[in-house]
Write an enzyme that holds these catalytic residues in place. Sequence first.
Site, PDB file in Angstrom:
ATOM      1  N   ARG A   1      50.808  70.476  70.463  1.00  0.00           N
ATOM      2  CA  ARG A   1      50.113  69.308  69.969  1.00  0.00           C
ATOM      3  C   ARG A   1      50.682  68.109  70.727  1.00  0.00           C
ATOM      4  O   ARG A   1      51.890  67.855  70.690  1.00  0.00           O
ATOM      5  CB  ARG A   1      50.374  69.156  68.482  1.00  0.00           C
ATOM      6  CG  ARG A   1      49.689  67.950  67.933  1.00  0.00           C
ATOM      7  CD  ARG A   1      50.040  67.770  66.490  1.00  0.00           C
ATOM      8  NE  ARG A   1      49.161  66.765  65.932  1.00  0.00           N
ATOM      9  CZ  ARG A   1      49.122  66.477  64.650  1.00  0.00           C
ATOM     10  NH1 ARG A   1      49.892  67.119  63.815  1.00  0.00           N
ATOM     11  NH2 ARG A   1      48.311  65.546  64.208  1.00  0.00           N
TER      12      ARG A   1
ATOM     13  N   HIS B   1      44.302  62.484  64.880  1.00  0.00           N
ATOM     14  CA  HIS B   1      44.004  63.616  63.980  1.00  0.00           C
ATOM     15  C   HIS B   1      42.812  64.423  64.493  1.00  0.00           C
ATOM     16  O   HIS B   1      42.135  65.117  63.718  1.00  0.00           O
ATOM     17  CB  HIS B   1      43.699  63.130  62.537  1.00  0.00           C
ATOM     18  CG  HIS B   1      44.898  62.617  61.806  1.00  0.00           C
ATOM     19  ND1 HIS B   1      44.865  61.499  60.995  1.00  0.00           N
ATOM     20  CD2 HIS B   1      46.179  63.055  61.748  1.00  0.00           C
ATOM     21  CE1 HIS B   1      46.068  61.284  60.484  1.00  0.00           C
ATOM     22  NE2 HIS B   1      46.888  62.209  60.935  1.00  0.00           N
TER      23      HIS B   1
ATOM     24  N   ARG C   1      52.941  53.678  56.842  1.00  0.00           N
ATOM     25  CA  ARG C   1      52.262  52.786  57.806  1.00  0.00           C
ATOM     26  C   ARG C   1      51.270  51.885  57.073  1.00  0.00           C
ATOM     27  O   ARG C   1      50.648  52.318  56.106  1.00  0.00           O
ATOM     28  CB  ARG C   1      51.516  53.623  58.853  1.00  0.00           C
ATOM     29  CG  ARG C   1      52.435  54.322  59.813  1.00  0.00           C
ATOM     30  CD  ARG C   1      51.692  55.283  60.730  1.00  0.00           C
ATOM     31  NE  ARG C   1      52.036  56.665  60.454  1.00  0.00           N
ATOM     32  CZ  ARG C   1      51.428  57.729  60.957  1.00  0.00           C
ATOM     33  NH1 ARG C   1      50.421  57.589  61.789  1.00  0.00           N
ATOM     34  NH2 ARG C   1      51.813  58.942  60.654  1.00  0.00           N
TER      35      ARG C   1
ATOM     36  N   GLU D   1      45.424  72.810  61.956  1.00  0.00           N
ATOM     37  CA  GLU D   1      45.562  72.311  63.326  1.00  0.00           C
ATOM     38  C   GLU D   1      46.193  73.363  64.241  1.00  0.00           C
ATOM     39  O   GLU D   1      45.855  73.450  65.423  1.00  0.00           O
ATOM     40  CB  GLU D   1      46.411  71.032  63.314  1.00  0.00           C
ATOM     41  CG  GLU D   1      45.668  69.853  62.715  1.00  0.00           C
ATOM     42  CD  GLU D   1      46.576  68.813  62.082  1.00  0.00           C
ATOM     43  OE1 GLU D   1      47.295  69.163  61.120  1.00  0.00           O
ATOM     44  OE2 GLU D   1      46.576  67.661  62.533  1.00  0.00           O
TER      45      GLU D   1
END
Length: 400
Positions: free
Chosen positions: A93, A181, A241, A379
């Site tokens: 990734r 994402h 965040r 993922e």
Amino acid sequence: MKDAIAVLNAGSSSLKFSVFDVAGGALELCVRGQAEALSTSPRFAAKDASGVVLDEKAWGEGATVGHAGALDHLVAFLRRRLSDRRLTGIGHRVVHGGPEFAAPLRVDRGVLDALDKYVPLAPLHQPHNLAPIRLLAERLPQVPQVACFDTAFHRRQPPVAQAFALPKAITDRGVLRYGFHGLSYEYVAGALSSVDAKAAAGKTVVLHLGNGSSMCAIDAGQSVASTMGFTAVDGLPMGTRCGSLDPGVVLWLMDEMKMDARAIEKLVYQQSGLLGVSGVSSDMRTLEASDAPGAKAAIDLYVYRIGRELGSLAAALGGLDAIVFTAGIGENSRLVRERVCRDAAWLGVELDADANRRHATRLSTPGSRTAAYVIPTNEELMIASHTRHVLASGRAKDVA
Ligand code: ADP
């Protein structure tokens, strides 16, 4: 001997991994695990597909194993444990592919150099994503490696969705809305076809709600808009965040609080969001269980911002057939799903409260004009699948 593909997801203090057997056309998970707390109290654990622990090690408080030490332990474990398998590829990734990379590809030295250029675009993630690729090129030079980008799925958004209203000279330097994402969205968009083929061919908004949270408008499988922008700090508030912020606030922080770029970076990435608003925790489970007024305020703001962005993404799509929840909060928080669905009544979402309580795949009533689903993301499987296809296709290049 069976063929297998390994997947690595390296963060600032952790290294998550999985291994998939290539079984005919399918990929079957055989091992997954992680090395975590790499610079404070390093631990390694690997489990088989049914959760049985295959290997565990703790180095103890204060030990500094680092990414290189963790990777060495992983390679030794894989050699020992998977001696009956041939590792045909390693998929990684990689958070940022910049304007250049709109698809996964095999990594050579030239590609690594190009990806290094995007470190300033994702300083907290990109260096950690790239380091294991370099280390593995030394440790396992015969095994090809493939980079899969969080940005790639969004690179075909219409130019207007990618643009900031900044002077062209700045836009030309790659200051664009990239969205992140992407591997999660690509997986969920694919999985939606077997749940609701009509919605998958139509207009959907996927809500990836985890520690990192974002939303993506998808039209017939293609990303058309997303809440994250130039960096992964834009859009929704997240665990730590802040999400979208008037740039005037940044100027105020510099002028009035005398904060420099690093201090502002720490504020907006690590001290804001659910943690900053609540003053309690960045973790949704803790907030839901808390009586503190700050916890309620943080959840209220999170849900409110999701509702605003949903309206915006539905406008970008020009309609809405389905919404799909995924990731830690999306897959598990009945409260957040219920509140988001109720706020989306004006968009045609009619929640089936009982289905939501049961964590059913379909959360909306049979008569709901807009459907609502939960689809767990995967993922790792997406990366393994890309890795297999890249290596089987002519896109392969020789490892440097
Ligand atoms: P990451 O972005 O780190 O991959 P995850 O997708 O694992 O994050 O999501 C983590 C978030 O999911 C945390 O805020 C956690 O509290 C939340 N979460 C997990 N399980 C539940 C639950 N049962 N109820 C509410 N929130 C949950």
